[in-house]
Design a protein around this motif. Sequence first.
Motif, PDB file in Angstrom:
ATOM      1  N   GLU A   1     -43.495 -22.591   5.400  1.00 40.04           N
ATOM      2  CA  GLU A   1     -43.165 -23.483   4.351  1.00 40.04           C
ATOM      3  C   GLU A   1     -41.843 -23.002   3.932  1.00 40.04           C
ATOM      4  O   GLU A   1     -40.551 -23.700   3.738  1.00 40.04           O
ATOM      5  CB  GLU A   1     -43.985 -23.554   2.911  1.00 40.04           C
ATOM      6  CG  GLU A   1     -45.219 -24.132   3.037  1.00 40.04           C
ATOM      7  CD  GLU A   1     -46.037 -24.193   2.024  1.00 40.04           C
ATOM      8  OE1 GLU A   1     -46.801 -25.119   1.594  1.00 40.04           O
ATOM      9  OE2 GLU A   1     -45.910 -23.012   1.200  1.00 40.04           O
ATOM     10  N   ARG A   2     -41.455 -21.531   4.051  1.00 37.25           N
ATOM     11  CA  ARG A   2     -40.312 -20.990   3.885  1.00 37.25           C
ATOM     12  C   ARG A   2     -40.201 -19.923   4.715  1.00 37.25           C
ATOM     13  O   ARG A   2     -41.213 -18.974   4.720  1.00 37.25           O
ATOM     14  CB  ARG A   2     -39.843 -20.423   2.249  1.00 37.25           C
ATOM     15  CG  ARG A   2     -39.887 -21.462   1.336  1.00 37.25           C
ATOM     16  CD  ARG A   2     -39.126 -21.147  -0.198  1.00 37.25           C
ATOM     17  NE  ARG A   2     -40.069 -19.932  -0.622  1.00 37.25           N
ATOM     18  CZ  ARG A   2     -40.990 -20.230  -1.113  1.00 37.25           C
ATOM     19  NH1 ARG A   2     -41.834 -20.886  -1.452  1.00 37.25           N
ATOM     20  NH2 ARG A   2     -41.425 -18.873  -1.723  1.00 37.25           N
ATOM     21  N   GLY A   3     -39.123 -19.236   5.160  1.00 40.73           N
ATOM     22  CA  GLY A   3     -38.987 -18.079   6.023  1.00 40.73           C
ATOM     23  C   GLY A   3     -37.769 -17.272   5.879  1.00 40.73           C
ATOM     24  O   GLY A   3     -36.945 -17.748   5.375  1.00 40.73           O
ATOM     25  N   VAL A   4     -37.826 -16.027   5.979  1.00 38.50           N
ATOM     26  CA  VAL A   4     -36.606 -15.154   6.158  1.00 38.50           C
ATOM     27  C   VAL A   4     -35.972 -14.840   7.437  1.00 38.50           C
ATOM     28  O   VAL A   4     -37.144 -14.406   8.418  1.00 38.50           O
ATOM     29  CB  VAL A   4     -37.001 -13.897   5.350  1.00 38.50           C
ATOM     30  CG1 VAL A   4     -35.714 -12.945   5.507  1.00 38.50           C
ATOM     31  CG2 VAL A   4     -37.035 -14.166   3.697  1.00 38.50           C
ATOM     32  N   PHE A   5     -34.934 -15.355   7.933  1.00 39.23           N
ATOM     33  CA  PHE A   5     -34.582 -15.266   9.428  1.00 39.23           C
ATOM     34  C   PHE A   5     -33.485 -14.421   9.505  1.00 39.23           C
ATOM     35  O   PHE A   5     -32.520 -14.500   8.630  1.00 39.23           O
ATOM     36  CB  PHE A   5     -34.570 -16.543  10.053  1.00 39.23           C
ATOM     37  CG  PHE A   5     -35.761 -17.390   9.740  1.00 39.23           C
ATOM     38  CD1 PHE A   5     -36.660 -17.372  11.090  1.00 39.23           C
ATOM     39  CD2 PHE A   5     -35.995 -18.196   8.962  1.00 39.23           C
ATOM     40  CE1 PHE A   5     -37.560 -17.917  10.751  1.00 39.23           C
ATOM     41  CE2 PHE A   5     -36.907 -19.153   8.962  1.00 39.23           C
ATOM     42  CZ  PHE A   5     -38.048 -19.020   9.604  1.00 39.23           C
ATOM     43  N   PRO A   6     -33.068 -13.722  10.642  1.00 40.57           N
ATOM     44  CA  PRO A   6     -31.699 -13.162  10.739  1.00 40.57           C
ATOM     45  C   PRO A   6     -30.686 -14.258  10.995  1.00 40.57           C
ATOM     46  O   PRO A   6     -31.212 -15.166  11.368  1.00 40.57           O
ATOM     47  CB  PRO A   6     -31.841 -12.467  12.409  1.00 40.57           C
ATOM     48  CG  PRO A   6     -33.467 -12.370  12.394  1.00 40.57           C
ATOM     49  CD  PRO A   6     -34.164 -13.491  11.731  1.00 40.57           C
ATOM     50  N   LYS A   7     -29.677 -14.034  10.540  1.00 39.41           N
ATOM     51  CA  LYS A   7     -28.469 -15.150  10.688  1.00 39.41           C
ATOM     52  C   LYS A   7     -28.284 -15.523  12.122  1.00 39.41           C
ATOM     53  O   LYS A   7     -27.972 -16.510  12.334  1.00 39.41           O
ATOM     54  CB  LYS A   7     -27.148 -14.620   9.837  1.00 39.41           C
ATOM     55  CG  LYS A   7     -26.503 -13.397  10.775  1.00 39.41           C
ATOM     56  CD  LYS A   7     -25.225 -12.985  10.057  1.00 39.41           C
ATOM     57  CE  LYS A   7     -24.455 -11.944  10.525  1.00 39.41           C
ATOM     58  NZ  LYS A   7     -23.248 -11.570   9.913  1.00 39.41           N
ATOM     59  N   SER A   8     -28.511 -14.472  12.981  1.00 32.00           N
ATOM     60  CA  SER A   8     -28.495 -14.994  14.374  1.00 32.00           C
ATOM     61  C   SER A   8     -29.435 -15.918  14.878  1.00 32.00           C
ATOM     62  O   SER A   8     -29.401 -16.359  16.181  1.00 32.00           O
ATOM     63  CB  SER A   8     -28.053 -13.808  15.274  1.00 32.00           C
ATOM     64  OG  SER A   8     -29.259 -12.905  15.154  1.00 32.00           O
TER      65      SER A   8
END
Length: 351
Positions: A125-132
């Motif tokens: 539902e939500r995720g934390v991802f590297p900006k790249s």
Amino acid sequence: MSTGPVRCWAIKSQDGIQHGLLLLPDATLPKLSAEHVLVELHAASLNYRDVAILKRALALEFTPCVTAGSDGAGVVLETGSSVSDFHKGDKVVMHLAPDADEDELPTYEHIFGGLGQKIPGTLTERGVFPKSALMKMPSNLTFEQAATLTCSALTAWNALLGLRGRELRASDWVLVQGTGGVSVAALQFALAAGATVVATTSSDVKAGQLKALGAHHIINYRNDPDWGVTARSLTPKSRGVDHVIDVGGDNTLAQSLKAVRLDGLISAVGLVGGPPGAERPALMDVLWNLVIVRGVLLGSRVQFAEMNAFVEKHRIDIALDDEVFGFDQVKEAYEKVDAQKHFSKVVIKMR
């Protein structure tokens, strides 16, 4: 905002789709670091790679309980302190291989270490991802359409326009095989560029769908086992097609060699498709036919940005499978991909 429970689909084993996927009702996201972005996912799509990981195919290893899925689109909720390229409210699409440099073509090492395999993916539902791992989303697309760009569309773009000096031209003839994500994306890109497209399929229903998208010629490869020769015969003076998007590997390359023109380009982009037991070419067949055979895996971030600009400029209406799955139907979505019963891309709608 970056912490708190979310629902996500995790890979717990490689014992198949039904046993390998697990819905976690209250997973906790990591704290947002300086180089990461919190994204609310609106849609995801599936690839054969997703199925292959669960079925222990191609010796694909994974991080235990990693969030599944590499393809997705959503909205930025929060950014880390060092992130300046993205802001709250931006619509974004995922890039599978965040460790690859801006203009670097991803290798298998990048892909095996990418989203949904070694680092958390998009079925959340939500995720934390590297900006790249993020790209700006084309403004003309829905989240469901944008969620299909990550792998298959980028591969198709790289195949048609990634080899400098041999980019697709409006006068070119393009052969696409079957109705999977790469083939349909290549068809749509080629048509938008003004090229002539020959498409193969074994299904009358899918032939109708290809025709509706604008394919100029359609060949039923099950009824015509020498479809490569037929494709060549359709071209001016039977000279052969300029670009072949080969999705079947050993099962289709022999016919691709029969279809392509002298000094033409075959992009080897996949391992599925094509009837089993087909004639299998040897490496020296490339010499005898005097063609270029190029392996293509995804594309660079630079190519991703070029593709998105093209999609936006030409207002391409990205084709999807008729059936859209909900977040609780992820296993059913995987099963459809595994059975190869879909058209273009299978999409999971989050909200």
